[in-house]
Motif scaffolding. Structure first.
Motif, short mmCIF file in Angstrom:
data_model
loop_
_atom_site.label_atom_id
_atom_site.label_comp_id
_atom_site.label_asym_id
_atom_site.label_seq_id
_atom_site.Cartn_x
_atom_site.Cartn_y
_atom_site.Cartn_z
N SER A 68 27.37 20.03 30.02
CA SER A 68 26.47 20.96 29.95
C SER A 68 26.71 22.22 29.79
O SER A 68 28.03 22.68 30.37
CB SER A 68 25.77 20.91 31.31
N VAL A 69 26.08 23.13 28.77
CA VAL A 69 26.40 24.67 28.51
C VAL A 69 25.04 25.33 28.88
O VAL A 69 23.99 24.96 28.51
CB VAL A 69 26.60 24.34 27.20
N GLU A 70 25.49 26.58 29.55
CA GLU A 70 24.26 27.45 29.58
C GLU A 70 24.45 28.53 28.75
O GLU A 70 25.75 29.23 28.88
CB GLU A 70 24.31 27.70 31.41
N THR A 100 25.68 35.32 26.07
CA THR A 100 26.63 34.76 26.88
C THR A 100 26.59 33.33 27.07
O THR A 100 25.46 32.82 27.01
CB THR A 100 26.59 35.51 28.21
N ALA A 101 27.59 32.61 27.35
CA ALA A 101 27.55 31.09 27.21
C ALA A 101 28.71 30.60 28.30
O ALA A 101 29.67 31.54 28.36
CB ALA A 101 27.62 30.50 26.03
N ARG A 102 28.40 29.75 28.85
CA ARG A 102 29.21 29.15 29.87
C ARG A 102 29.26 27.72 30.01
O ARG A 102 27.98 27.10 29.81
CB ARG A 102 29.37 29.91 31.23
N LEU A 103 30.14 26.60 30.67
CA LEU A 103 30.07 25.57 30.90
C LEU A 103 29.24 25.63 32.17
O LEU A 103 29.65 26.42 32.92
CB LEU A 103 31.61 24.93 31.11
N ALA A 104 28.37 24.56 32.51
CA ALA A 104 27.59 24.56 33.71
C ALA A 104 28.71 24.50 34.91
O ALA A 104 29.55 23.53 34.81
CB ALA A 104 26.51 23.31 33.62
N GLY A 105 28.45 25.35 35.92
CA GLY A 105 29.04 25.28 37.31
C GLY A 105 30.61 26.17 37.03
O GLY A 105 31.14 26.27 38.14
#
Length: 298
Positions: A68-70, A100-105
């Motif tokens: 998952s990516v947010e 901005t983007a990040r892997l979930a968690g």
């Protein structure tokens, strides 16, 4: 004393009946008719959750089932009305974009903060239809920026042909800028350059008249027309897939601003692919949950 009160009530009731009927018959004609030189500044924010399933590729464990990516995208946009006539010509500028983007968690893993200033001349009908579009200046032009230049609220659709009253609905085609949501991965993820449209039903919930302004509160729901993609090729991986989904949201039209003053629309989409990688068949699914919020900035 009691007879006086009764007389007053009897006198007021007939006056209230026509007033109630008037409110029930209240209607509004939604039209984009700004004055020359009119300036509107809009802040648009996308928040997206993307879940990749049945993953394959280098650097991933063999049993990787999903990822998952947010992401969050914020854009500052300015509209300047150049001329009015049979249609309205607007010089629209994307002043800045922050993503901005990040892997979930996990903590934030990537940020892109760029002015990415770009301007387009857009010819718009009084029902908000884009009649002509041309980029006149751009430091860089990604799909993300181009979509914002076409429509600062994130969706393209037409206002109703006739005046509407609370409870009335109209159906129109709504275009979703799907190709721009994950712009930084557009060269890696199949199908993101595909236009997605929905048959959307708008409903006028209420009209609020204020000093110097009239607000129309709208609701919208719709289903995206299924899209089939064929011969998609990305980094040696080829295949075909489909996109489907639905949307729902609320919008507030401001007659004083001649624009949507604020709103939020949520779109949920699913992409399913059958892929062929070096003779090996595999499936890839991507689920998108995207919320677009926007508001006028005085």
């Amino acid at each position: 004393m009691r007879r006086s009160v009764i007389r007053v009530v009897v006198a007021i009731v007939p006056l209230m009946i026509p007033l109630a009927s008037l409110n029930a018959q209240q209607e509004i004609l939604l039209r984009f008719r700004p004055a020359p030189g009119h300036v509107v500044r809009i802040l648009s924010t996308y928040t997206a959750a993307m879940t990749f399933k049945n993953l394959m590729g280098e650097g991933l464990p063999q049993d990787a089932g999903s990822l998952s990516v947010e992401a969050e995208i914020m854009q500052s946009i300015t509209d300047r009305v150049r001329s009015v006539g049979g249609a309205v010509t607007v010089d629209r500028t994307v002043d800045s974009t922050r993503a901005t983007a990040r892997l979930a968690g996990l903590v934030q893993s990537g940020t892109a903060d760029a002015r990415q200033r770009a301007t387009a001349r857009v010819v718009i009908s009084d029902r908000l239809e884009v009649l002509d579009f041309a980029v006149t200046e751009a430091d860089s032009l990604t799909a993300l920026v181009e979509s914002a230049l076409r429509t600062p609220i994130g969706y393209e659709f037409a206002l109703p042909e006739q005046p509407i009253r609370p409870g009335d609905t109209w159906v129109t085609t709504l275009r979703f800028p799907f190709q721009s949501i994950d712009d930084n991965r557009a060269d890696q993820t199949p199908g993101l350059d595909t236009a997605v449209v929905a048959e959307a039903t708008f409903r006028l919930d209420s009209i609020v008249v204020r000093a110097g302004d009239t607000l129309a509160y709208l609701g919208v729901r719709g289903n995206f027309q299924p899209v089939t993609m064929t011969e998609t090729a990305v980094q040696g991986v080829s295949g075909s897939g489909t996109i489907s989904g639905a949307l729902a949201g609320t919008l507030i039209w401001s007659a004083g601003w001649n624009a949507f003053g604020s709103g939020a629309i949520r779109a949920v989409l699913a992409m399913d692919f059958a892929l062929l990688d070096g003779g090996r068949r595999a499936a890839l699914s991507i689920e998108f949950d995207v919320v677009n919020r926007f508001e006028i900035r005085p």
